[in-house]
Design a protein around this motif. Structure first.
Motif, PDB file in Angstrom:
ATOM      1  N   GLU A 183      21.948  19.223  28.102  1.00  0.00           N
ATOM      2  CA  GLU A 183      21.564  20.622  27.981  1.00  0.00           C
ATOM      3  C   GLU A 183      22.546  21.387  27.097  1.00  0.00           C
ATOM      4  N   ALA A 184      22.043  22.434  26.493  1.00  0.00           N
ATOM      5  CA  ALA A 184      22.900  23.338  25.715  1.00  0.00           C
ATOM      6  C   ALA A 184      23.640  24.261  26.679  1.00  0.00           C
ATOM      7  N   ILE A 185      24.883  24.609  26.326  1.00  0.00           N
ATOM      8  CA  ILE A 185      25.659  25.529  27.150  1.00  0.00           C
ATOM      9  C   ILE A 185      26.192  26.648  26.267  1.00  0.00           C
ATOM     10  N   ALA A 186      26.386  27.804  26.875  1.00  0.00           N
ATOM     11  CA  ALA A 186      26.928  28.959  26.165  1.00  0.00           C
ATOM     12  C   ALA A 186      27.785  29.757  27.136  1.00  0.00           C
ATOM     13  N   ALA A 187      28.799  30.415  26.617  1.00  0.00           N
ATOM     14  CA  ALA A 187      29.686  31.233  27.435  1.00  0.00           C
ATOM     15  C   ALA A 187      30.346  32.273  26.543  1.00  0.00           C
ATOM     16  N   TYR A 188      30.957  33.242  27.180  1.00  0.00           N
ATOM     17  CA  TYR A 188      31.791  34.201  26.463  1.00  0.00           C
ATOM     18  C   TYR A 188      33.081  34.366  27.243  1.00  0.00           C
ATOM     19  N   PHE A 189      34.138  34.812  26.559  1.00  0.00           N
ATOM     20  CA  PHE A 189      35.435  34.883  27.214  1.00  0.00           C
ATOM     21  C   PHE A 189      36.335  35.943  26.591  1.00  0.00           C
ATOM     22  N   PRO A 190      37.081  36.674  27.432  1.00  0.00           N
ATOM     23  CA  PRO A 190      38.215  37.442  26.942  1.00  0.00           C
ATOM     24  C   PRO A 190      39.430  36.511  26.919  1.00  0.00           C
ATOM     25  N   GLU A 191      40.349  36.780  26.034  1.00  0.00           N
ATOM     26  CA  GLU A 191      41.532  35.922  25.909  1.00  0.00           C
ATOM     27  C   GLU A 191      42.745  36.792  25.617  1.00  0.00           C
ATOM     28  N   VAL A 192      43.835  36.489  26.268  1.00  0.00           N
ATOM     29  CA  VAL A 192      45.119  37.117  25.975  1.00  0.00           C
ATOM     30  C   VAL A 192      46.096  35.981  25.703  1.00  0.00           C
ATOM     31  N   GLY A 193      46.927  36.152  24.683  1.00  0.00           N
ATOM     32  CA  GLY A 193      47.830  35.060  24.340  1.00  0.00           C
ATOM     33  C   GLY A 193      48.956  35.483  23.434  1.00  0.00           C
ATOM     34  N   VAL A 194      49.710  34.470  23.030  1.00  0.00           N
ATOM     35  CA  VAL A 194      50.840  34.688  22.133  1.00  0.00           C
ATOM     36  C   VAL A 194      51.003  33.450  21.259  1.00  0.00           C
ATOM     37  N   VAL A 195      51.330  33.674  19.997  1.00  0.00           N
ATOM     38  CA  VAL A 195      51.691  32.603  19.070  1.00  0.00           C
ATOM     39  C   VAL A 195      53.154  32.833  18.691  1.00  0.00           C
ATOM     40  N   VAL A 196      53.969  31.799  18.871  1.00  0.00           N
ATOM     41  CA  VAL A 196      55.412  31.905  18.620  1.00  0.00           C
ATOM     42  C   VAL A 196      55.789  30.966  17.488  1.00  0.00           C
ATOM     43  N   ASP A 197      56.452  31.501  16.454  1.00  0.00           N
ATOM     44  CA  ASP A 197      56.954  30.678  15.346  1.00  0.00           C
ATOM     45  C   ASP A 197      58.355  30.187  15.672  1.00  0.00           C
ATOM     46  N   PHE A 198      58.539  28.856  15.747  1.00  0.00           N
ATOM     47  CA  PHE A 198      59.868  28.283  15.910  1.00  0.00           C
ATOM     48  C   PHE A 198      60.534  28.069  14.556  1.00  0.00           C
ATOM     49  N   SER A 199      59.721  27.783  13.559  1.00  0.00           N
ATOM     50  CA  SER A 199      60.205  27.601  12.194  1.00  0.00           C
ATOM     51  C   SER A 199      59.096  28.062  11.250  1.00  0.00           C
ATOM     52  N   ARG A 200      59.295  27.877   9.972  1.00  0.00           N
ATOM     53  CA  ARG A 200      58.273  28.296   8.995  1.00  0.00           C
ATOM     54  C   ARG A 200      56.971  27.489   9.135  1.00  0.00           C
ATOM     55  N   THR A 201      57.061  26.249   9.670  1.00  0.00           N
ATOM     56  CA  THR A 201      55.885  25.371   9.722  1.00  0.00           C
ATOM     57  C   THR A 201      55.437  24.972  11.124  1.00  0.00           C
ATOM     58  N   PHE A 202      56.168  25.364  12.158  1.00  0.00           N
ATOM     59  CA  PHE A 202      55.890  24.854  13.502  1.00  0.00           C
ATOM     60  C   PHE A 202      56.066  25.951  14.540  1.00  0.00           C
ATOM     61  N   GLY A 203      55.228  25.906  15.570  1.00  0.00           N
ATOM     62  CA  GLY A 203      55.344  26.862  16.663  1.00  0.00           C
ATOM     63  C   GLY A 203      54.525  26.421  17.860  1.00  0.00           C
ATOM     64  N   MET A 204      54.292  27.359  18.760  1.00  0.00           N
ATOM     65  CA  MET A 204      53.491  27.075  19.945  1.00  0.00           C
ATOM     66  C   MET A 204      52.581  28.248  20.247  1.00  0.00           C
ATOM     67  N   SER A 205      51.556  27.977  21.026  1.00  0.00           N
ATOM     68  CA  SER A 205      50.659  29.038  21.482  1.00  0.00           C
ATOM     69  C   SER A 205      50.497  28.916  22.986  1.00  0.00           C
ATOM     70  N   LEU A 206      50.316  30.047  23.623  1.00  0.00           N
ATOM     71  CA  LEU A 206      50.049  30.115  25.050  1.00  0.00           C
ATOM     72  C   LEU A 206      48.975  31.164  25.236  1.00  0.00           C
ATOM     73  N   SER A 207      47.886  30.802  25.913  1.00  0.00           N
ATOM     74  CA  SER A 207      46.802  31.763  26.085  1.00  0.00           C
ATOM     75  C   SER A 207      46.140  31.582  27.445  1.00  0.00           C
TER      76      SER A 207
END
Length: 132
Positions: free
Chosen positions: A85-109
């Motif tokens: 079956e097909a599924i559909a949803a909607y979502f609010p999201e709160v998060g943060v993207v953190v840069d550790f260096s110019r090319t690498f980081g992490m996200s938490l949401s």
């Protein structure tokens, strides 16, 4: 217009006692001025509801710093092959993207999926982000 920052994101959530949904996503995140946009291909694994693949699209507001908090709203559309079956949803999201260096980081949401299956699903996603 070119985004100020453009990330490739790999994120994962592990099921808890309250839900059995495992979520893994691969996608892109772009930050431009005080806006965020994201597109993810997401695998949903559940013992109760079966396995599915969905496309998540979202947009919202963000503060574009080395630590970039954001608030967005998104929608998911996909297919559950165990239930055929097909599924559909909607979502609010709160998060943060953190840069550790110019090319690498992490996200938490944190997301709250509405209308995904029979109940609302709360997800906390931890991810790695890469940029050029």
């Amino acid at each position: 217009p070119e985004p100020d920052k453009y990330y490739f994101r790999i994120a994962h959530n592990i099921s808890t006692d309250k839900n059995d949904l495992d979520v893994t996503s691969l996608g892109v995140v772009s930050l431009k001025n005080n806006m965020i946009g994201h597109a993810d291909l997401t695998y949903l694994g559940s013992d109760k509801d079966g396995d599915a693949l969905v496309l998540d699209l979202g947009a919202g507001i963000a503060f574009n710093w080395y630590v970039s908090p954001y608030l967005s709203i998104g929608a998911s559309l996909g297919y559950n092959w165990d239930k055929d079956e097909a599924i559909a949803a909607y979502f609010p999201e709160v998060g943060v993207v953190v840069d550790f260096s110019r090319t690498f980081g992490m996200s938490l949401s944190a997301r709250r999926y509405y209308s995904l299956y029979e109940q609302e699903e709360n997800m906390v996603m931890l991810g790695l982000v890469f940029r050029d």
